[in-house]
Enzyme design. Structure first.
Site, PDB file in Angstrom:
ATOM      1  N   LYS A 123       0.828  -1.212   0.000  1.00  0.00           N
ATOM      2  CA  LYS A 123       0.000   0.000   0.000  1.00  0.00           C
ATOM      3  C   LYS A 123       0.862   1.261   0.000  1.00  0.00           C
ATOM      4  CE  LYS A 123      -3.974   1.675   2.776  1.00  0.00           C
ATOM      5  NZ  LYS A 123      -4.765   1.347   3.988  1.00  0.00           N
ATOM      6  N   SER A 204      -9.624   1.189   3.437  1.00  0.00           N
ATOM      7  CA  SER A 204      -8.846   2.037   2.559  1.00  0.00           C
ATOM      8  C   SER A 204      -7.814   1.285   1.716  1.00  0.00           C
ATOM      9  CB  SER A 204      -8.116   3.101   3.385  1.00  0.00           C
ATOM     10  OG  SER A 204      -7.147   2.528   4.247  1.00  0.00           O
ATOM     11  N   SER A 228      -9.768  -1.308   7.373  1.00  0.00           N
ATOM     12  CA  SER A 228      -9.140  -0.993   6.090  1.00  0.00           C
ATOM     13  C   SER A 228      -8.395  -2.148   5.431  1.00  0.00           C
ATOM     14  CB  SER A 228      -8.196   0.205   6.243  1.00  0.00           C
ATOM     15  OG  SER A 228      -8.949   1.390   6.363  1.00  0.00           O
TER      16      SER A 228
END
Length: 542
Positions: A123, A204, A228
């Protein structure tokens, strides 16, 4: 959906056979409603596990370099062209060189472990001291090339993983606006769900979830503060583990909350997730909470994966999820019955009702810790903005590109948050961490080995203007606030959209949640590759 034309591809059968990879690649043809992408999904590595990839390298049928090249080509074909998932925000220009060096090590007899030569995506809020940026998806952080790897990136490199690139995310890990659209960032644009492209990938860790599901990498890493990792894993039909807070070091990760933040592995099966977790643990000298993990980590989490792991266990079932959308409830009831078939005793509980006393305390904690943590991160970073106030000012000065759909109310309110010495903050932390006692007491009272529930409901439509829509199912908050391990895995699909099943337990009980998830996974095999359907407006109806 059964009227769609899925036929086997013949163009790559020879190569598939040569590699020893099972045939079965499919082409998605146009339906009468033209709701499917006309996309030949004949990728030779579709759904292969880490152990299968290792076996191919061991036999000399693949090298890490060729494997990495295949995934890079896949990203170009699927992420940047074809369905255009927009899951990958940046490619590592050194990936092939790194893979070549690992191949040389293999030839010399040095194999670092099960992650040696395996391509992975991480990420874009995780520092890498290489040629890639770390931006949390924000235009304000463009140019931020880290001086030092994040702790977990060091562990990845030590284990011989090949970092392919970085994934898109909900900007600032979904802590920017009160009306966000999951999977959208000003730097990366909108990530799509590979099952139905106009549906949300959740967030997310949207890009990590979408990329793993679409076979753009072998496995990925996301981060979680409150759902997330687990919510996007549910929405993209994969397995995601949010570990105990403190099991993985967090230095070098753009923070939200020191109380709740953790990174976590996201893969297509439980075994791969356990394999990656095994190389990420360890005491991070720059993250004090990891000291609590000493003596509680495992060198190999795959040793706990047994098909009969649920036999004789007591599983708490979140009662509130027995009502709601009839399709989701039906999947949940089938999962409960499967637990029983596998030898578990199920006990209805009402954890979410117990957790209501915490109220808004969690958001207070997140705002205060976000301000403190981001200011500390930016003060040492190589970004042009040096604190949260400057981020806000940048976004206002560049509103047409930085905030075209929704604004930055959460950034602004966090910038006004109290400091960590305030009484209000300390009281909020005590209230949030009381969740640990609530969960532990509930488990003790009912003699539970774990608690299960519906992770998240049906993925909602992508809506940049109104933001995310709720669906009445959300199991992510209790384990997030408590800092306890939480795994999600596919529970089934509704209208071709995945829905996840959650399992949580107490601190450092990753062996339990992995084992129970594995037993359920092996008995159900709900994971399936996405079909890249263009629109949810097809005749069988959503």
């Amino acid at each position: 959906m059964n009227r769609r034309n899925f036929i086997k591809s013949t163009s790559t059968v020879g190569l598939i056979t040569t590699l020893g990879i099972p045939a079965g690649a499919t082409i998605i043809g146009k339906s009468d409603e033209e709701s499917a992408i006309d996309f030949a999904d004949n990728f030779q590595l579709n759904e292969l596990t880490i152990s299968e990839l290792q076996d191919l390298m061991k036999k000399g049928k693949l090298s890490s370099k060729s494997l990495t090249k295949m995934y890079l080509d896949r990203i170009e074909k699927v992420d940047k062209n074809g369905p255009k998932l927009n899951a990958v925000i940046e490619i590592n220009p050194d990936a092939l060189e790194i893979a070549s060096k690992l191949d040389e090590e293999r030839k010399a007899g040095k194999i670092r472990g099960l992650m040696h030569g395996i391509p992975i995506l991480i990420k874009d809020n995780i520092n890498t001291a290489d040629k890639m940026q770390t931006t949390a998806g924000s235009l304000a952080l463009l140019g931020n090339i880290a001086s030092e790897d994040a702790f977990i990136v060091k562990k990845l490199r030590e284990a011989g993983a090949v970092i392919l690139g970085k994934t898109n995310l909900s900007e600032w890990a979904n802590f920017r606006s009160s009306r966000p659209c999951s999977g959208w960032s000003s730097r990366g644009g909108q990530t799509k769900n590979p099952f139905i492209l106009d549906r949300s990938p959740s967030g997310s860790s949207s890009g990590s979830g979408s990329a793993v599901s679409a076979n753009l990498c072998a496995i990925a890493i996301g981060t979680e503060t409150n759902g997330s990792v687990t919510a996007p894993s549910s929405s993209n039909g994969i397995v995601g583990l949010k570990p105990t807070v403190g099991l993985l070091g967090r230095s070098g990760i753009i923070p939200i909350s020191k109380t709740q933040d953790t990174a976590g592995p996201m893969g297509r099966n439980v075994t791969d997730v356990a394999t990656l977790l095994s190389v990420l643990t360890g005491v991070d000298l720059n993250d004090e909470v990891t000291k609590n993990s000493e003596g509680k980590t495992q060198k190999d989490y795959t040793q706990f994966l047994k098909k009969d792991a649920l036999k004789g266990k007591r599983i708490g079932i979140e009662k509130s999820f027995l009502t709601g959308h009839e399709g989701v409830v039906a999947l949940y009831k089938k999962a409960i019955e499967k637990f029983k078939e596998l030898g578990a005793e199920v006990i209805e509980i009402e954890l979410l009702k117990e957790m209501r006393i915490i109220g808004s305390a969690s958001f207070t904690v997140l705002q205060c810790e976000f301000k403190d943590g981001v200011n500390a991160y930016l003060a040492k970073a190589n970004a042009k903005v040096k604190n949260l106030t400057e981020v806000i000012a940048f976004n206002k000065a560049n509103e047409s590109t930085a905030m075209p759909y929704f604004k930055q109310e959460t950034l602004e309110s966090s910038d006004k948050a109290l400091d960590l010495e305030s009484v209000a903050y300390k009281e909020a932390v005590l209230k949030v961490t009381s969740s640990r006692k609530i969960i532990t007491d509930l488990m003790t009272k009912n003699q539970l080995d774990a608690i299960a529930g519906t992770t998240y409901g049906i993925p909602s439509p992508i809506d940049l203007f109104n933001g995310d829509a709720g669906n009445g199912f959300y199991f992510c908050s209790p384990p997030a606030m408590a800092g306890f391990p939480h795994i999600t895995l596919p529970m089934g699909k509704i209208y071709e959209l995945p829905v996840g099943l959650s399992i949580m337990a107490g601190a450092y009980e990753e062996p339990k949640v992995l084992a129970f998830a594995y037993a359920y996974e092996q008995a159900t095999k709900h994971r399936s590759a996405p079909k890249f359907i263009k629109s949810s407006n097809f005749s069988s109806g959503i």
